[in-house]
Structures are given as structure tokens and as C-alpha cells.
Write a protein that holds these residues in place. Structure first.
Motif, PDB file in Angstrom:
ATOM      1  N   ASN A  54      -7.711   7.901  14.225  1.00  0.00           N
ATOM      2  CA  ASN A  54      -6.824   7.593  13.113  1.00  0.00           C
ATOM      3  C   ASN A  54      -7.435   6.416  12.350  1.00  0.00           C
ATOM      4  O   ASN A  54      -7.951   5.484  12.964  1.00  0.00           O
ATOM      5  CB  ASN A  54      -5.439   7.224  13.630  1.00  0.00           C
ATOM      6  N   LEU A  56      -5.956   4.249  10.306  1.00  0.00           N
ATOM      7  CA  LEU A  56      -5.075   3.126   9.963  1.00  0.00           C
ATOM      8  C   LEU A  56      -5.709   1.814  10.438  1.00  0.00           C
ATOM      9  O   LEU A  56      -6.551   1.811  11.343  1.00  0.00           O
ATOM     10  CB  LEU A  56      -3.711   3.301  10.642  1.00  0.00           C
ATOM     11  N   HIS A  64       1.461   1.995  16.878  1.00  0.00           N
ATOM     12  CA  HIS A  64       1.703   3.402  17.212  1.00  0.00           C
ATOM     13  C   HIS A  64       1.392   3.698  18.680  1.00  0.00           C
ATOM     14  O   HIS A  64       1.422   4.844  19.100  1.00  0.00           O
ATOM     15  CB  HIS A  64       0.878   4.320  16.303  1.00  0.00           C
ATOM     16  N   ASP A  99      -3.035  13.236   6.282  1.00  0.00           N
ATOM     17  CA  ASP A  99      -1.862  12.366   6.174  1.00  0.00           C
ATOM     18  C   ASP A  99      -1.781  11.371   7.333  1.00  0.00           C
ATOM     19  O   ASP A  99      -2.209  11.651   8.441  1.00  0.00           O
ATOM     20  CB  ASP A  99      -0.574  13.210   6.111  1.00  0.00           C
ATOM     21  N   HIS A 100      -1.209  10.201   7.041  1.00  0.00           N
ATOM     22  CA  HIS A 100      -0.984   9.136   8.035  1.00  0.00           C
ATOM     23  C   HIS A 100      -2.273   8.678   8.712  1.00  0.00           C
ATOM     24  O   HIS A 100      -2.254   8.243   9.860  1.00  0.00           O
ATOM     25  CB  HIS A 100       0.044   9.572   9.093  1.00  0.00           C
TER      26      HIS A 100
END
Length: 423
Positions: A54, A56, A64, A99-100
Motif C-alpha cells: 500500500n 499510503l 491500518h 483506490d486507498h
């Protein structure tokens, strides 16, 4: 007896990464896998597309990973999500962001990820033995002996245990490593399912009244004993024949389990079907629909507001006649109806079994592991990585990120620290 610098047990994401990084550090490396395939869990992750990491920021990734995510600040300072992306791109696996922050291979195929890792093992001359279950590990000061199920013994300077937890057992994660960790003096914290569907004995669940009903963008909360939210996730969910499932439910599940462990009773869930609306704004909308359609039945006036079955269920639950005209709706009935949409509460009594969960909660205590090396604080030359550790996150690339990062660090240190005590 065969002799290796490093033996990695387990051919999942953390084990593959550990074997590669040990070999890259110059270790004569053996990878043992009890199944007939490597990377089985990787191959089914992300719906078969493999959500490898991920993108992020680190702080958000750790948010998370509510199960001991803060432990990962140490490992991430050595090797992080951006390093994972560079690692795969160097192996020829192009990644794309969805997404995300979720990162997937451009091929949309998990096989391309698994094959790249297997090819890297071959390039580095890692010895791989499939269908080779480990029975036990005999720990000594200067070396360790791995005893296979066929009684063969293999000596090594360092061992990396990367056998996963107890979730998705058909991929080989059957909890074998906990006994080896205990033998080394490690604490195994309580194991429990996370990222798992929840069960309920509510009459409407037992009657299958709402079975198969999906709700999108709802706010689902787990309430404490004072009826205050412990956590809220705004995502999709679905009612099932046994309870509830879907993304919002999976994310709430570990909080339900932890609350049940404390309280030993059913836990109340709170559902807000219109999280973007206030009670006042929703009340005004529904009232004006009735004013504009005074002769229509409530059932037809509010049709499309929520799925028909849920609308019918709420009318029945509140004893409101759905055939009543809009002009006949009382103020109390409108208040009750809005309350049901904004504060739909029900009890859950547990989860599906750990074998049905996506992630195992609990495991080898992180307090007994050096975060920057993944070395055991109990035994020299012993390392842990991946899901056997008491670290658990939400789905969305967070658990695989944890597995790959801890695997990389365990492998690179397994060879470096073999001749000295871990710090």
C-alpha cells in the motif's frame, strides 16, 4: 547431516522474502515448504490479483494495522512500502496504484508476483524443498538442528520461522510454528480470528429475513458496555444467513473479538444507514416526501430510500402500517423511522472460526523480538517474520506489507548476526 547458513521455514510471502534476502546477503540458504506450492497465500490475495503493498504514508499504514502496528516503525526504518515497490519493479513486475493506495501488478495476476519471487530464488541458488514438513527444531548455542517429519536432521547457523498463523489453513497456515516458538522460550499471546465475518443470534438473522441484503457506504460501529463506539468504519456490508459480512464488518471484527474477550457477552453493533445525513436533515427529507405525496402509501413514497426488504423490515419492526397514506403518518412514527435508519442496533455473538478468517490475531509476542533485525531476544540465530508474530492489520495490502518487510529484515540479518548475539 546437511549444513546451511540459514534455513527458512515456510514458503509464504514472508518466507520467500526472507530466503531471497538471506541469499542476497551471501547465506547458503535452504527454504522448506510443507506444501506442494510456494506463495499459495500470495496467489489468492487481492482476489487473485495480489495486493502486494500500500502506498499510503507510513503513519497511515500503521494506523491500518491496529494489532501492534507501532512495532513496525523499527522495521520500516530499514525497509518500507516504497522499497517493496522498487523491489518488485526491479524483478520486472510493474505495479499500479488503485483506490486507498493499494498496489497491484499491472498484469492483474498474482502469478506474476509469485513467479518473480520463485525466479529470484533460482537465480540466487536457494535450495527449495517442497512437501517437506518440519517436525521440530533443536536449539543450540552455536547452531540449530531442524528435524523433518521423515526424521532427517539438517543443521544450520540460523533459522527463520515464517510459517504464518492459523488463518486460511488450505494455504498451509496451520499454526505449526507456535510450538517451536514456545520451545525457544517465547510467549504466544491469545490467538483469535481477525478480518472475519461476524455471527448473530438476532431473530431477523435466524429467520434469514435480510439474508443477502447489501448496504453500501454505511457507518458500522462496535459499542462498548457504556454503548459508546470503540471503532466505526464507513464502508459496505452484507447480511448473511449466519450474521453479517463485507468490508465494514471485517474491519470491525477484531474489535468485537477483543471486547468479547474482556466482557464474555454478546456485543452491540450500531448501524447508521445514512452517515452523511443528520437526524434533522433526514427527518425533513422524509416529511417533505410525505407532504408532496399525501395520497400515496408510505411504502411507495419511501421506495428506493433503502432496499425494499429493509424498508419492509423496519415498518414491521416499528409496527407501522406500510400501506398507510403519507398524510396519516404521525410525528412519533416519523421519529421512530428516522431513528431506525440512523441508529439500527443489533447484537453479535462471535465470529466464524479462525480458519475462515483472513488474518490471525495474536502470536509470538513482539516484546521478545528486536524490531530492526527480527531476531529473537531469547535464542541466538532465531528469527521470526510474517503472520506468526502478534501483528495484524486490515485487508488492503497492510498484512502483506508487514510480511514482506519483516521477511526482508529477518533474512538479511539471519546471516549477518549468526556469529554474534542479537543486540
Amino acid at each position: 547431516m546437511a549444513q546451511y547458513d540459514t534455513i527458512v521455514i515456510g514458503g509464504g510471502p514472508s518466507g520467500l522474502m526472507a530466503a531471497i534476502s538471506a541469499a542476497e546477503a551471501g547465506a547458503h540458504t535452504l527454504l522448506l515448504e510443507k506444501g506442494k506450492k510456494l506463495g499459495t497465500k500470495l496467489a489468492i490475495s487481492g482476489g487473485g490479483r495480489c495486493n502486494v503493498t500500500n502506498r499510503l504514508p507510513i503513519d497511515e499504514i500503521i494506523q491500518h494495522i491496529p494489532g501492534n502496528g507501532k512495532f513496525l516503525y523499527g522495521p520500516f526504518s530499514v525497509f518500507n512500502n516504497e522499497d517493496i515497490i522498487a523491489f518488485f519493479e526491479n524483478l520486472g513486475v510493474g505495479l499500479k496504484e488503485e483506490d486507498h493506495g493499494r498496489m497491484f501488478p499491472k498484469s492483474n495476476s498474482a502469478k506474476s508476483v509469485v513467479n518473480a519471487l520463485i525466479n529470484r530464488l533460482k537465480t540466487l541458488n536457494v535450495t527449495v524443498r517442497m512437501n517437506t514438513p518440519v517436525e521440530a527444531i533443536d536449539y543450540k548455542e552455536a547452531s540449530h538442528t531442524v528435524i523433518l517429519s521423515n526424521e532427517e536432521k539438517i543443521t544450520t547457523t540460523s533459522v527463520v520461522i515464517a510459517v504464518g498463523g492459523k488463518s486460511v489453513p488450505h494455504t498451509g497456515s496451520t499454526g505449526d510454528g507456535y510450538a517451536w516458538a514456545k520451545k525457544a522460550g517465547h510467549t504466544i499471546t491469545d490467538l483469535f480470528p481477525t478480518e472475519v465475518a461476524l455471527t448473530s443470534n438476532e431473530p431477523f438473522i435466524n429467520d434469514k429475513t435480510l439474508q443477502g441484503l447489501s448496504l453500501s457506504h454505511v457507518a458500522l460501529s462496535v459499542l462498548n458496555k457504556k454503548d459508546k463506539p470503540i471503532i466505526t468504519h464507513t464502508m459496505d456490508m452484507i447480511f448473511t444467513h449466519f450474521g453479517i459480512s463485507g468490508p465494514a464488518v471485517l474491519r470491525c471484527s477484531q474489535f468485537v473479538v477483543k471486547e468479547q474477550m474482556k466482557r464474555h457477552e454478546d456485543i452491540t453493533m450500531h448501524l447508521d444507514i445514512f452517515p452523511e445525513e443528520t437526524i434533522d436533515s433526514l427527518t425533513k427529507q422524509l416529511r417533505s416526501l410525505c407532504t408532496e405525496n399525501p395520497k400515496k402509501s408510505l411504502k411507495n413514497i419511501w421506495k428506493g430510500l433503502v432496499p425494499d426488504r429493509l424498508l419492509h423490515f423496519i415498518f414491521e419492526r416499528l409496527h407501522i402500517n406500510e400501506h398507510k397514506n403519507g398524510s396519516e403518518l404521525s410525528k412519533k412514527e416519523l421519529q421512530d423511522f428516522v431513528q431506525s435508519l440512523k441508529h439500527f442496533t443489533f447484537k453479535v455473538n462471535g465470529t466464524l472460526p479462525i480458519e475462515k478468517s483472513f488474518v490471525t490475531g495474536g502470536g509470538v509476542s513482539t516484546k521478545e523480538i528486536h524490531p530492526k533485525t527480527m531476531a529473537s531476544k531469547k535464542i541466538n540465530g532465531l528469527f521470526f517474520c510474517g503472520e506468526i508474530l502478534n501483528i495484524h492489520g486490515y485487508t488492503g495490502g497492510y498484512n502483506i506489507t508487514c510480511a514482506l518487510v519483516t521477511g526482508k529484515i529477518a533474512g538479511m540479518n539471519a546471516f549477518v548476526t549468526t556469529d554474534k548475539k542479537p543486540e
